[in-house]
Design a protein around this motif. Structure first.
Motif, PDB file in Angstrom:
ATOM      1  N   GLY A   1     -33.175  14.269 -12.472  1.00 50.51           N
ATOM      2  CA  GLY A   1     -34.587  15.107 -12.934  1.00 50.51           C
ATOM      3  C   GLY A   1     -34.984  14.474 -11.541  1.00 50.51           C
ATOM      4  N   SER A   2     -36.417  14.379 -12.370  1.00 49.12           N
ATOM      5  CA  SER A   2     -37.686  14.674 -11.507  1.00 49.12           C
ATOM      6  C   SER A   2     -38.337  13.159 -11.828  1.00 49.12           C
ATOM      7  CB  SER A   2     -38.247  15.468 -11.296  1.00 49.12           C
ATOM      8  OG  SER A   2     -38.997  16.166 -12.566  1.00 49.12           O
ATOM      9  N   THR A   3     -37.663  12.447 -12.517  1.00 51.47           N
ATOM     10  CA  THR A   3     -38.337  11.037 -12.619  1.00 51.47           C
ATOM     11  C   THR A   3     -38.738  10.234 -11.481  1.00 51.47           C
ATOM     12  OG1 THR A   3     -37.913   9.113 -14.119  1.00 51.47           O
ATOM     13  CG2 THR A   3     -36.000   9.748 -12.739  1.00 51.47           C
ATOM     14  N   ARG A   4     -40.022   9.293 -11.843  1.00 52.17           N
ATOM     15  CA  ARG A   4     -40.714   9.181 -10.244  1.00 52.17           C
ATOM     16  C   ARG A   4     -40.946   7.081 -11.144  1.00 52.17           C
ATOM     17  NH1 ARG A   4     -38.865  10.344  -6.697  1.00 52.17           N
ATOM     18  NH2 ARG A   4     -40.953   8.660  -5.573  1.00 52.17           N
ATOM     19  N   ALA A   5     -39.552   7.305 -12.196  1.00 54.04           N
ATOM     20  CA  ALA A   5     -40.095   5.939 -12.557  1.00 54.04           C
ATOM     21  C   ALA A   5     -40.185   4.259 -11.542  1.00 54.04           C
ATOM     22  CB  ALA A   5     -39.398   5.880 -13.695  1.00 54.04           C
ATOM     23  N   LYS A   6     -40.170   3.441 -11.595  1.00 55.97           N
ATOM     24  CA  LYS A   6     -39.705   2.665 -10.702  1.00 55.97           C
ATOM     25  C   LYS A   6     -37.695   1.766 -11.381  1.00 55.97           C
ATOM     26  CE  LYS A   6     -41.381  -0.907  -9.165  1.00 55.97           C
ATOM     27  NZ  LYS A   6     -43.019  -1.977  -8.709  1.00 55.97           N
ATOM     28  N   THR A   7     -37.153   2.460 -10.810  1.00 59.26           N
ATOM     29  CA  THR A   7     -35.447   2.352 -10.926  1.00 59.26           C
ATOM     30  C   THR A   7     -34.780   0.836 -10.468  1.00 59.26           C
ATOM     31  OG1 THR A   7     -35.721   4.813 -10.978  1.00 59.26           O
ATOM     32  CG2 THR A   7     -33.401   4.187 -11.302  1.00 59.26           C
ATOM     33  N   ARG A   8     -33.909   0.626 -11.769  1.00 55.36           N
ATOM     34  CA  ARG A   8     -33.056  -0.304 -11.032  1.00 55.36           C
ATOM     35  C   ARG A   8     -31.516   0.446 -11.195  1.00 55.36           C
ATOM     36  NH1 ARG A   8     -35.912  -5.032 -14.838  1.00 55.36           N
ATOM     37  NH2 ARG A   8     -38.067  -5.349 -14.085  1.00 55.36           N
ATOM     38  N   LEU A   9     -30.697   0.148  -9.964  1.00 51.13           N
ATOM     39  CA  LEU A   9     -29.136   0.231 -10.260  1.00 51.13           C
ATOM     40  C   LEU A   9     -28.594  -0.276  -9.930  1.00 51.13           C
ATOM     41  CD1 LEU A   9     -29.551   4.150  -8.876  1.00 51.13           C
ATOM     42  CD2 LEU A   9     -29.397   3.584 -11.503  1.00 51.13           C
ATOM     43  N   TYR A  10     -29.200  -1.828  -9.157  1.00 47.74           N
ATOM     44  CA  TYR A  10     -28.188  -2.638  -9.074  1.00 47.74           C
ATOM     45  C   TYR A  10     -26.715  -3.713  -9.740  1.00 47.74           C
ATOM     46  CZ  TYR A  10     -30.815  -5.664 -11.258  1.00 47.74           C
ATOM     47  OH  TYR A  10     -31.950  -7.492 -12.174  1.00 47.74           O
ATOM     48  N   HIS A  11     -25.610  -4.208  -9.103  1.00 41.80           N
ATOM     49  CA  HIS A  11     -24.832  -4.689 -10.055  1.00 41.80           C
ATOM     50  C   HIS A  11     -23.885  -3.097 -10.995  1.00 41.80           C
ATOM     51  CE1 HIS A  11     -24.790  -8.941  -9.242  1.00 41.80           C
ATOM     52  NE2 HIS A  11     -26.204  -9.368  -9.445  1.00 41.80           N
ATOM     53  N   ASN A  12     -23.952  -2.243 -10.077  1.00 43.79           N
ATOM     54  CA  ASN A  12     -22.517  -1.482 -10.726  1.00 43.79           C
ATOM     55  C   ASN A  12     -21.644  -1.381  -9.838  1.00 43.79           C
ATOM     56  OD1 ASN A  12     -24.157   0.364 -13.092  1.00 43.79           O
ATOM     57  ND2 ASN A  12     -25.459   0.152 -12.038  1.00 43.79           N
ATOM     58  N   PRO A  13     -20.584  -0.923  -9.525  1.00 45.12           N
ATOM     59  CA  PRO A  13     -19.408  -0.099  -9.044  1.00 45.12           C
ATOM     60  C   PRO A  13     -19.771   0.780  -7.941  1.00 45.12           C
ATOM     61  CG  PRO A  13     -18.379  -0.234 -11.392  1.00 45.12           C
ATOM     62  CD  PRO A  13     -20.189  -0.712 -10.790  1.00 45.12           C
ATOM     63  N   TRP A  14     -19.679   1.463  -7.269  1.00 44.77           N
ATOM     64  CA  TRP A  14     -20.715   2.508  -6.905  1.00 44.77           C
ATOM     65  C   TRP A  14     -19.523   2.388  -5.703  1.00 44.77           C
ATOM     66  CZ3 TRP A  14     -24.161   5.004  -9.390  1.00 44.77           C
ATOM     67  CH2 TRP A  14     -24.963   4.658  -9.776  1.00 44.77           C
ATOM     68  N   HIS A  15     -19.521   4.138  -5.722  1.00 46.69           N
ATOM     69  CA  HIS A  15     -19.013   4.163  -5.299  1.00 46.69           C
ATOM     70  C   HIS A  15     -19.589   5.468  -3.745  1.00 46.69           C
ATOM     71  CE1 HIS A  15     -15.763   6.773  -2.565  1.00 46.69           C
ATOM     72  NE2 HIS A  15     -16.581   7.814  -2.784  1.00 46.69           N
ATOM     73  N   CYS A  16     -19.924   5.075  -2.781  1.00 44.35           N
ATOM     74  CA  CYS A  16     -21.099   5.436  -2.028  1.00 44.35           C
ATOM     75  C   CYS A  16     -20.563   6.813  -0.920  1.00 44.35           C
ATOM     76  CB  CYS A  16     -21.518   5.008  -0.562  1.00 44.35           C
ATOM     77  SG  CYS A  16     -21.936   3.032  -1.350  1.00 44.35           S
ATOM     78  N   ASP A  17     -21.217   7.898  -1.355  1.00 46.22           N
ATOM     79  CA  ASP A  17     -21.025   9.452  -1.215  1.00 46.22           C
ATOM     80  C   ASP A  17     -21.950   9.949  -1.267  1.00 46.22           C
ATOM     81  OD1 ASP A  17     -21.797   9.665  -3.443  1.00 46.22           O
ATOM     82  OD2 ASP A  17     -19.458  10.824  -4.506  1.00 46.22           O
TER      83      ASP A  17
END
Length: 287
Positions: free
Chosen positions: A147-163
Motif C-alpha cells: 500500500g502507501s505505508t511510509r514506515a521505515k522498512t527492513r527487507l534484508y536477508h530474504n531470498p529475493w527474486h529481482c524483477d
C-alpha cells in the motif's frame, strides 16, 4: 458482598463511636469503593493474546519466541508496539492489522514468511514508523501488498527474486538506509539474449548474489528488460502466425492448381465429336 460488609461495619460502630474514631469508620467504605473500582476496571481492560505478554503501561505486546505459526487473534486495539519476531509464521493474511490504529512498530523478523496476501500491509495506519520483515523467506512482493505505508522498512536477508515488481516496490518504500545493502538478489529475471537454450532452466540469472540497490544505481532496469523480453516474444508470435498464414495460402493455391490440371487432363482424355454420314450427305445435296 462488599456493600453488606460495609453496612455491617457502619452499624456496629454507630453506637460506640467516640471522638477521633471517625476516620476508622470511613476506612472500610473507601476500601470497598477501591475494590469495586478495581474489579470493574479488570473486567473492562483488554485481554492479552495467548502465548503473549502485554505491558499495558507502554501498550506493548510481546509475542517473541512463542512458537506461533500465524498472527495471533485478539491483539488489543490500543497496541503501539507489536513484537512477533522469532516464530514460525509463514504468511500474513489480508487485514491482519486493520484494527491496530495506534500501531507504530511492527516486528516480524526471523520468521518463515514466504508470501503476503494482496493488501496484507496496505491497512497499516499512517502512524506506523517501523516495519521489520528481515530474515524471512520472501522471494517476491509488489506495491499492492504494501500500500502507501511510509514506515521505515527492513527487507534484508530474504531470498529475493529481482524483477520489475520488486524494483517498483523498492522505489516506493522508505527503506532503512543502514540495511538497504542487505537486499540481495538470489535470482533475477533473465535479460534479452542472456544464456542459451542449452543452459540449465533453474539458473539464477546474471545478477544473482548482487545487492539490488547497487544494481539499480549502476543503471540496471529490470522493467526495461522485462518489456524487451515481452516485445521480442510478441514479435516471434506474430512471425509464427504470418508464417502459418503464408504456408496455408501456398498449400491452398497448389491444391487448386493440382485440381485444375487434373480437370484439364480429364477433358483432354474425352473423345472429340465426329460428323455423322447423314449430315455430310445433306450438305452435299445442298450444293
Amino acid at each position: 458482598m462488599c456493600t453488606g460488609w460495609c453496612e455491617e461495619r457502619r452499624t456496629s460502630s454507630s453506637g460506640g463511636r467516640r471522638r477521633g474514631e471517625g476516620v476508622d469508620l470511613w476506612l472500610p467504605s473507601w476500601l470497598c469503593v477501591s475494590l469495586l473500582f478495581s474489579a470493574l476496571w479488570g473486567q473492562a481492560s483488554p485481554q492479552c493474546p495467548d502465548s503473549c505478554h502485554c505491558a499495558w503501561d507502554t501498550a506493548t505486546v510481546l509475542c517473541s519466541d512463542a512458537g506461533l505459526r500465524e498472527i495471533p487473534e485478539g491483539i488489543p486495539p490500543e497496541t503501539v508496539s507489536l513484537h512477533l519476531e522469532r516464530n514460525y509464521i509463514r504468511n500474513i493474511p489480508e487485514r491482519a492489522f486493520t484494527d491496530l490504529i495506534h500501531l507504530r512498530d511492527l516486528y516480524l523478523s526471523h520468521n518463515r514468511i514466504d508470501s503476503l496476501a494482496s493488501g496484507a500491509l496496505r491497512h497499516l495506519g499512517p502512524e506506523v514508523r517501523l516495519l521489520d520483515l528481515s530474515h524471512n523467506q520472501l522471494r517476491q512482493a509488489n506495491r499492492e501488498e504494501f500500500g502507501s505505508t511510509r514506515a521505515k522498512t527492513r527487507l534484508y536477508h530474504n531470498p529475493w527474486h529481482c524483477d520489475c515488481a520488486l524494483q517498483e516496490l523498492m522505489e516506493s518504500l522508505n527503506l532503512e538506509p543502514e540495511t538497504v545493502n542487505g537486499i540481495i538478489c538470489e535470482s533475477s529475471v533473465r535479460g534479452l539474449g542472456e544464456g542459451s537454450r542449452w543452459e540449465d532452466p533453474g539458473s539464477q540469472g546474471e545478477h544473482a548474489g548482487q545487492p539490488l540497490v547497487k544494481l539499480l544505481d549502476s543503471g540496471v532496469n529490470f522493467c526495461s528488460l522485462q518489456r524487451k523480453t515481452t516485445d521480442v516474444a510478441m514479435l516471434v508470435t506474430m512471425f509464427v502466425w504470418f508464417f502459418m498464414v503464408i504456408v496455408y495460402v501456398v498449400y491452398y493455391v497448389r491444391q487448386n492448381q493440382a485440381e485444375a490440371r487434373r480437370h484439364l487432363e480429364y477433358l483432354k482424355s474425352l473423345p472429340s465429336p465426329r460428323k455423322t454420314p447423314t449430315e455430310t450427305d445433306t450438305l452435299s445435296t445442298g450444293f
